[in-house]
Motif scaffolding. Structure first.
Motif, PDB file in Angstrom:
ATOM      1  N   GLU A 117       0.997  -1.140  -0.335  1.00  0.00           N
ATOM      2  CA  GLU A 117       0.028   0.321   0.023  1.00  0.00           C
ATOM      3  C   GLU A 117       0.888   1.124  -0.207  1.00  0.00           C
ATOM      4  O   GLU A 117       1.384   1.508   0.749  1.00  0.00           O
ATOM      5  CB  GLU A 117      -0.917   0.416   1.405  1.00  0.00           C
ATOM      6  CG  GLU A 117      -1.779   1.420   1.318  1.00  0.00           C
ATOM      7  CD  GLU A 117      -2.683   1.348   2.063  1.00  0.00           C
ATOM      8  OE1 GLU A 117      -3.457   2.489   2.177  1.00  0.00           O
ATOM      9  OE2 GLU A 117      -2.269   0.763   3.324  1.00  0.00           O
ATOM     10  N   VAL A 166       0.519   5.025   0.892  1.00  0.00           N
ATOM     11  CA  VAL A 166      -0.318   5.137   2.547  1.00  0.00           C
ATOM     12  C   VAL A 166      -0.552   6.271   2.057  1.00  0.00           C
ATOM     13  O   VAL A 166      -1.251   6.862   2.141  1.00  0.00           O
ATOM     14  CB  VAL A 166       0.887   5.387   3.440  1.00  0.00           C
ATOM     15  CG1 VAL A 166      -0.120   6.431   4.217  1.00  0.00           C
ATOM     16  CG2 VAL A 166       0.639   3.732   3.766  1.00  0.00           C
ATOM     17  N   SER A 199       5.479  -8.243   7.799  1.00  0.00           N
ATOM     18  CA  SER A 199       5.231  -6.769   7.335  1.00  0.00           C
ATOM     19  C   SER A 199       6.474  -6.124   7.451  1.00  0.00           C
ATOM     20  O   SER A 199       7.332  -6.387   8.071  1.00  0.00           O
ATOM     21  CB  SER A 199       3.886  -6.610   8.334  1.00  0.00           C
ATOM     22  OG  SER A 199       4.208  -6.131   9.683  1.00  0.00           O
ATOM     23  N   GLU A 218       7.737  -1.726   6.093  1.00  0.00           N
ATOM     24  CA  GLU A 218       7.579  -0.368   5.368  1.00  0.00           C
ATOM     25  C   GLU A 218       9.085   0.113   5.063  1.00  0.00           C
ATOM     26  O   GLU A 218      10.052  -0.080   5.711  1.00  0.00           O
ATOM     27  CB  GLU A 218       6.865   0.004   6.669  1.00  0.00           C
ATOM     28  CG  GLU A 218       6.015  -0.312   7.435  1.00  0.00           C
ATOM     29  CD  GLU A 218       5.810   0.769   8.529  1.00  0.00           C
ATOM     30  OE1 GLU A 218       6.014   1.454   9.411  1.00  0.00           O
ATOM     31  OE2 GLU A 218       4.198   1.552   8.629  1.00  0.00           O
ATOM     32  N   LEU A 271       5.862   7.285   2.224  1.00  0.00           N
ATOM     33  CA  LEU A 271       6.161   5.285   2.319  1.00  0.00           C
ATOM     34  C   LEU A 271       4.713   4.334   1.855  1.00  0.00           C
ATOM     35  O   LEU A 271       3.943   4.577   1.653  1.00  0.00           O
ATOM     36  CB  LEU A 271       5.047   5.916   4.281  1.00  0.00           C
ATOM     37  CG  LEU A 271       4.802   4.830   5.297  1.00  0.00           C
ATOM     38  CD1 LEU A 271       5.870   4.350   5.625  1.00  0.00           C
ATOM     39  CD2 LEU A 271       4.169   4.556   6.118  1.00  0.00           C
ATOM     40  N   LYS A 304       3.828  -0.123   2.708  1.00  0.00           N
ATOM     41  CA  LYS A 304       3.409  -0.630   3.928  1.00  0.00           C
ATOM     42  C   LYS A 304       3.496  -1.814   3.084  1.00  0.00           C
ATOM     43  O   LYS A 304       2.416  -1.599   1.608  1.00  0.00           O
ATOM     44  CB  LYS A 304       2.170  -0.770   4.655  1.00  0.00           C
ATOM     45  CG  LYS A 304       2.369   0.486   5.318  1.00  0.00           C
ATOM     46  CD  LYS A 304       1.491   0.485   6.428  1.00  0.00           C
ATOM     47  CE  LYS A 304       0.997   2.194   7.000  1.00  0.00           C
ATOM     48  NZ  LYS A 304       0.579   2.268   8.814  1.00  0.00           N
ATOM     49  N   THR A 322       2.864  -6.463   2.931  1.00  0.00           N
ATOM     50  CA  THR A 322       2.816  -7.495   3.873  1.00  0.00           C
ATOM     51  C   THR A 322       3.085  -8.444   2.406  1.00  0.00           C
ATOM     52  O   THR A 322       2.985  -8.688   1.269  1.00  0.00           O
ATOM     53  CB  THR A 322       0.788  -7.217   3.822  1.00  0.00           C
ATOM     54  OG1 THR A 322       0.592  -6.655   4.164  1.00  0.00           O
ATOM     55  CG2 THR A 322       0.795  -8.975   4.430  1.00  0.00           C
TER      56      THR A 322
END
Length: 168
Positions: free
Chosen positions: A33, A35, A139, A141, A159, A161, A163
């Motif tokens: 994602e 962000v 996870s 970042e 940023l 993220k 997974t």
């Protein structure tokens, strides 16, 4: 003779026990994602040379890559743009690589430290995993800006993220 058979059986049983406590990653799914823009997507083409020794984590390693060509945000025009030379540059850098340098257990979590190589740029990355049976869910970042993928002007606005879902 019976003693030899007994020793052979014990040796084989021990070997099978050791083997059962080690595993390879067979399959992986990675999603992300961005962000600031609320853009979600996936990347596949996963290849792994990872090996996990649950009893002696220092003998374990994570090494794998994904294919930039498979990047998907459910928007064809955005995908094309992201894969272009301006961002991920799939022609010159077709794969994103990760190689661990250290694996530790922290309570019930596993912390994997290593180096991510994206567009030829190497940066440290820490992935935190939880084990759920034969599946590892992790996870991490990062800032795409650090890899010369500047969607927004300021580093902190880039940023991402990530997974991970790996099956053993």
């Amino acid at each position: 003779m019976i003693k030899k058979l007994l020793y052979t059986f014990l040796f084989l049983s021990y070997g099978l026990t050791i083997q059962a406590q080690q595993s390879n990653i067979r399959k992986g799914a990675i999603s992300f994602e961005f962000v600031n823009k609320e853009v979600k997507g996936t990347i596949s083409g996963f290849e792994s040379k990872s090996r996990i020794d649950w009893n002696q984590l220092e003998n374990s390693y994570f090494e794998g890559s994904v294919a930039v060509e498979t990047l998907d945000t459910n928007n064809g025009l955005r995908n094309w743009s992201l894969k272009s030379g301006k961002y991920f540059d799939k022609n010159d850098y077709p794969r994103i690589h990760f190689k661990s340098s250290e694996i530790n257990q922290n309570g019930i979590d596993y912390v994997v430290k290593g180096v991510l190589t994206l567009k030829g740029i190497k940066k440290p990355l820490v992935i935190e995993f939880k084990r759920d049976g034969d599946t590892l869910v992790g996870s991490a970042e990062l800032y795409s800006y650090d890899f010369d993928i500047k969607i927004k002007k300021k580093r902190e606005d880039n940023l991402v993220k990530i997974t991970f879902r790996f099956e053993q």
